[in-house]
Motif scaffolding. Sequence first.
Motif: not given
Length: 244
Positions: A96-124
């Motif tokens: 990704v260029q600019p490299a600083v924008c990698e997280d946003m380019a990937m859909g605000s992705l970042a490496q999962p953080l240690d200690g975080v728990k999450a639940a997910f819901g999907v609607s179609q």
Amino acid sequence: MYKNALRGFAAAGLLVMGLSGCGGAGSSTDAASTPASETPTPTATATPAKAYTLEELTAILGQIKDKQGAKLNVMSSADMSGAMEQSKALMAQMDVQPAVCEDMAMGSLAQPLDGVKAAFGVSQDAATGSVSTISLGTGLGDQIAAKAQEGKNQIAQCSTMTMSGPTGSSTITVTDLGEKKPANALFAYRLDTELSSGGKGSVIMSQAVDQNVLISVIGMGGKTEEAALASVTTLLDQATELIK
């Protein structure tokens, strides 16, 4: 084919977007010394945020309904561990260029953080082909708000990006939807992706923080931006109402 790939990309984006956190350290004020002849003024004590468990977050998602009044398909981070690993592998192959924008380019992705728990819901919505997803993440304490603010600050910095990988390249533009964002959201923006092959797609993303819970919502597909944003708002507003 492009629509299916983009839908999978957005779903993968939600997985880590919901885990990428947001946060904000609290501040404290030292009490000033008070003359002996005066009665100290009581200092208001902030009510500590509730520490939500994964089970509680999953139960909250089970109460949320989409714009059509249907309940969400709900999963936990444990259920999605395989998809998270795929998401990490996908990110590792992308430039990704600019490299600083990698997280946003990937859909605000970042490496999962240690200690975080999450639940997910999907609607179609089969009638419109739209997909809406929401995640509730906890485990970072009051760091959640600061991390979310970092994402908000990156919107202007990463207004145009390029992303390339083994399957081709794409150009991504980011549009701040600040004036249209859900009332309870910290921010909302639209990611427009154009592949080198000519395919196009858009994803709307929004985040809020409540009681140290990161609420991340993605909307994609459908006929208009307004419809996708309405779906995002419906999910986010219910989450903020249920998290107390």
